[in-house]
Design a protein around this motif. Structure first.
Motif, PDB file in Angstrom:
ATOM      1  N   VAL A 137       0.841  -1.190   0.000  1.00 45.23           N
ATOM      2  CA  VAL A 137       0.000   0.000   0.000  1.00 45.23           C
ATOM      3  C   VAL A 137       0.884   1.249   0.000  1.00 45.23           C
ATOM      4  CG1 VAL A 137      -1.956  -1.062   1.197  1.00 45.23           C
ATOM      5  CG2 VAL A 137      -0.128  -0.001   2.537  1.00 45.23           C
ATOM      6  N   GLU A 138       0.285   2.367  -0.401  1.00 45.18           N
ATOM      7  CA  GLU A 138       0.961   3.651  -0.219  1.00 45.18           C
ATOM      8  C   GLU A 138       1.095   3.913   1.281  1.00 45.18           C
ATOM      9  OE1 GLU A 138       0.271   8.446  -0.985  1.00 45.18           O
ATOM     10  OE2 GLU A 138      -1.022   7.001  -2.036  1.00 45.18           O
ATOM     11  N   LEU A 139       2.297   4.258   1.698  1.00 40.95           N
ATOM     12  CA  LEU A 139       2.531   4.465   3.128  1.00 40.95           C
ATOM     13  C   LEU A 139       3.742   5.367   3.297  1.00 40.95           C
ATOM     14  CD1 LEU A 139       2.509   1.575   5.785  1.00 40.95           C
ATOM     15  CD2 LEU A 139       3.863   3.628   6.040  1.00 40.95           C
ATOM     16  N   HIS A 140       3.542   6.452   4.026  1.00 42.47           N
ATOM     17  CA  HIS A 140       4.612   7.421   4.287  1.00 42.47           C
ATOM     18  C   HIS A 140       4.204   8.242   5.503  1.00 42.47           C
ATOM     19  CE1 HIS A 140       1.849  10.123   2.163  1.00 42.47           C
ATOM     20  NE2 HIS A 140       1.872   9.271   1.137  1.00 42.47           N
TER      21      HIS A 140
ATOM     22  N   CYS B 143       5.720   4.425  -2.317  1.00 41.54           N
ATOM     23  CA  CYS B 143       5.800   5.870  -2.075  1.00 41.54           C
ATOM     24  C   CYS B 143       6.270   6.162  -0.651  1.00 41.54           C
ATOM     25  CB  CYS B 143       4.468   6.561  -2.330  1.00 41.54           C
ATOM     26  SG  CYS B 143       3.930   6.597  -4.034  1.00 41.54           S
ATOM     27  N   PRO B 144       7.279   5.470  -0.145  1.00 40.65           N
ATOM     28  CA  PRO B 144       7.638   5.620   1.271  1.00 40.65           C
ATOM     29  C   PRO B 144       8.206   6.984   1.631  1.00 40.65           C
ATOM     30  CG  PRO B 144       9.294   4.319   0.146  1.00 40.65           C
ATOM     31  CD  PRO B 144       8.164   4.502  -0.828  1.00 40.65           C
ATOM     32  N   ILE B 145       8.659   7.734   0.619  1.00 38.51           N
ATOM     33  CA  ILE B 145       9.127   9.094   0.888  1.00 38.51           C
ATOM     34  C   ILE B 145       8.193  10.118   0.238  1.00 38.51           C
ATOM     35  CG2 ILE B 145      11.527   8.438   1.289  1.00 38.51           C
ATOM     36  CD1 ILE B 145      12.139   9.368  -1.588  1.00 38.51           C
ATOM     37  N   ALA B 146       6.943   9.668  -0.020  1.00 38.38           N
ATOM     38  CA  ALA B 146       5.900  10.558  -0.557  1.00 38.38           C
ATOM     39  C   ALA B 146       6.358  11.265  -1.834  1.00 38.38           C
ATOM     40  CB  ALA B 146       5.452  11.571   0.498  1.00 38.38           C
ATOM     41  N   GLN B 147       6.996  10.467  -2.715  1.00 39.31           N
ATOM     42  CA  GLN B 147       7.501  11.002  -3.987  1.00 39.31           C
ATOM     43  C   GLN B 147       8.416  12.203  -3.780  1.00 39.31           C
ATOM     44  OE1 GLN B 147       3.812  11.617  -6.188  1.00 39.31           O
ATOM     45  NE2 GLN B 147       3.783   9.488  -6.862  1.00 39.31           N
ATOM     46  N   GLY B 148       9.158  12.159  -2.680  1.00 35.08           N
ATOM     47  CA  GLY B 148      10.107  13.224  -2.371  1.00 35.08           C
ATOM     48  C   GLY B 148       9.535  14.354  -1.544  1.00 35.08           C
ATOM     49  N   ASP B 149       8.229  14.336  -1.307  1.00 32.40           N
ATOM     50  CA  ASP B 149       7.600  15.438  -0.571  1.00 32.40           C
ATOM     51  C   ASP B 149       8.055  15.520   0.890  1.00 32.40           C
ATOM     52  OD1 ASP B 149       6.261  16.057  -2.865  1.00 32.40           O
ATOM     53  OD2 ASP B 149       4.273  15.424  -2.159  1.00 32.40           O
ATOM     54  N   VAL B 150       8.642  14.442   1.421  1.00 38.30           N
ATOM     55  CA  VAL B 150       9.094  14.486   2.822  1.00 38.30           C
ATOM     56  C   VAL B 150      10.170  15.550   3.033  1.00 38.30           C
ATOM     57  CG1 VAL B 150       8.484  12.086   3.321  1.00 38.30           C
ATOM     58  CG2 VAL B 150      10.781  12.624   2.439  1.00 38.30           C
TER      59      VAL B 150
ATOM     60  N   PRO C  70       9.563  -0.857   3.429  1.00 38.81           N
ATOM     61  CA  PRO C  70       9.440   0.129   2.364  1.00 38.81           C
ATOM     62  C   PRO C  70      10.181  -0.313   1.115  1.00 38.81           C
ATOM     63  CG  PRO C  70      11.116   0.844   3.884  1.00 38.81           C
ATOM     64  CD  PRO C  70      10.532  -0.419   4.461  1.00 38.81           C
ATOM     65  N   ILE C  71       9.707   0.160  -0.035  1.00 43.91           N
ATOM     66  CA  ILE C  71      10.375  -0.151  -1.301  1.00 43.91           C
ATOM     67  C   ILE C  71      10.670   1.153  -2.053  1.00 43.91           C
ATOM     68  CG2 ILE C  71       9.584  -2.526  -1.591  1.00 43.91           C
ATOM     69  CD1 ILE C  71       7.292  -1.443  -3.354  1.00 43.91           C
ATOM     70  N   PRO C  72      11.596   1.959  -1.543  1.00 48.54           N
ATOM     71  CA  PRO C  72      11.913   3.207  -2.235  1.00 48.54           C
ATOM     72  C   PRO C  72      12.505   2.931  -3.613  1.00 48.54           C
ATOM     73  CG  PRO C  72      13.588   2.711  -0.598  1.00 48.54           C
ATOM     74  CD  PRO C  72      12.479   1.723  -0.385  1.00 48.54           C
ATOM     75  N   LYS C  73      12.157   3.772  -4.573  1.00 51.19           N
ATOM     76  CA  LYS C  73      12.826   3.692  -5.871  1.00 51.19           C
ATOM     77  C   LYS C  73      13.846   4.824  -5.932  1.00 51.19           C
ATOM     78  CE  LYS C  73       9.648   6.488  -8.678  1.00 51.19           C
ATOM     79  NZ  LYS C  73       8.787   6.510  -9.871  1.00 51.19           N
TER      80      LYS C  73
END
Length: 266
Positions: free
Chosen positions: A153-156, A179-186, A219-222
């Protein structure tokens, strides 16, 4: 603690294409990642397979996951397209096969027994689901003969999915966070920047350290380039109980991936 040993962290490949995809997966594997996540939807299984073949890491040491496209979830299509995925990946078996989204052709009474059949044929070691609600997850537990190894699931920090993580733990289901880093939004979250300053690191690494510290979450960061190693290095960060509490307070239920057809919108 869940029972399936899914290596921490995973390497996500959504959005990776062509030679960049292959090079990034090789870089990840040679950095130390032992879990690679792809999907029929990503249209890069062949490139991921090339990386598995070319990396200086034995195939049996890599936990490989892929997902069946929502349009391929009728029983016969699950079997046919899984076989095609194996061919593209260049492997006889994946370690984890997911239902990607419970939409389009998804019918629990038809789709899920096909996943049992795939496992019986030895084409996957484990089965999983992705983007389910609590109710759909509980239903899948009841319908499947196979144990559910993972729910992706999406999780951040802005979408912490506490209920789904808790239900997963109750059923020995690992929660895999995309999306563990919220597409960089963190990077724009002040609290994460403050904690990062205290650790002489980055908000991205703090967000990943928080994931790594959660029971039952992988998490599965890309990433590409230097970020591949930076994300992996976050394993070495130890957050205090107070820092984890500050991050827990960041939850806003904010989704980045929210298609109209998603189960939670129906």
């Amino acid at each position: 603690m869940t029972t399936t040993e899914i290596p921490q962290p995973g390497f996500g490949t959504s959005g990776h294409e062509g030679e960049t995809c292959t090079e990034s997966v090789i870089e990840a594997l040679e950095t130390g990642y032992r879990h690679v996540d792809t999907a029929q939807m990503y249209d890069n299984e062949r490139e991921v397979g090339r990386a598995l073949a070319d990396a200086d890491v034995d195939r049996e040491d890599v936990f490989l996951a892929t997902k069946v496209h929502p349009s391929n979830l009728a029983s016969d299509d699950v079997l046919e397209t899984t076989e095609e995925s194996l061919e593209r990946l260049g492997v006889d078996q994946v370690d984890l096969l997911y239902v990607h989204w419970p939409m389009n052709a998804y019918d629990p009474e038809e789709t899920l027994p096909a996943f049992d059949e795939v496992r019986d044929r030895g084409w996957t070691r484990h089965v999983g689901v992705s983007n389910f609600t609590v109710d759909l997850l509980e239903e899948a537990v009841d319908v499947l003969e196979s144990p559910i190894a993972a729910h992706q699931v999406e999780l951040h920090p802005r979408l912490q999915q506490d209920e789904l993580v808790s239900v997963g733990l109750e059923h020995d289901i690992e929660t895999v966070a995309y999306c563990p880093i919220a597409q960089g939004d963190v990077t724009a979250v002040e609290t994460l920047q403050e904690i990062a300053d205290d650790h002489d690191t980055t908000p991205v690494q703090i967000a990943l350290a928080w994931h790594y510290d959660r029971d039952g979450v992988v998490p599965i960061p890309k990433a590409t380039g230097d970020h591949v190693r930076e994300n992996y290095a976050a394993l070495e960060i130890d957050l205090t109980a107070g820092e984890r509490e500050r991050i827990a307070d960041l939850d806003r239920g904010e989704r980045l991936i929210d298609p109209d057809e998603a189960a939670w919108n129906r």
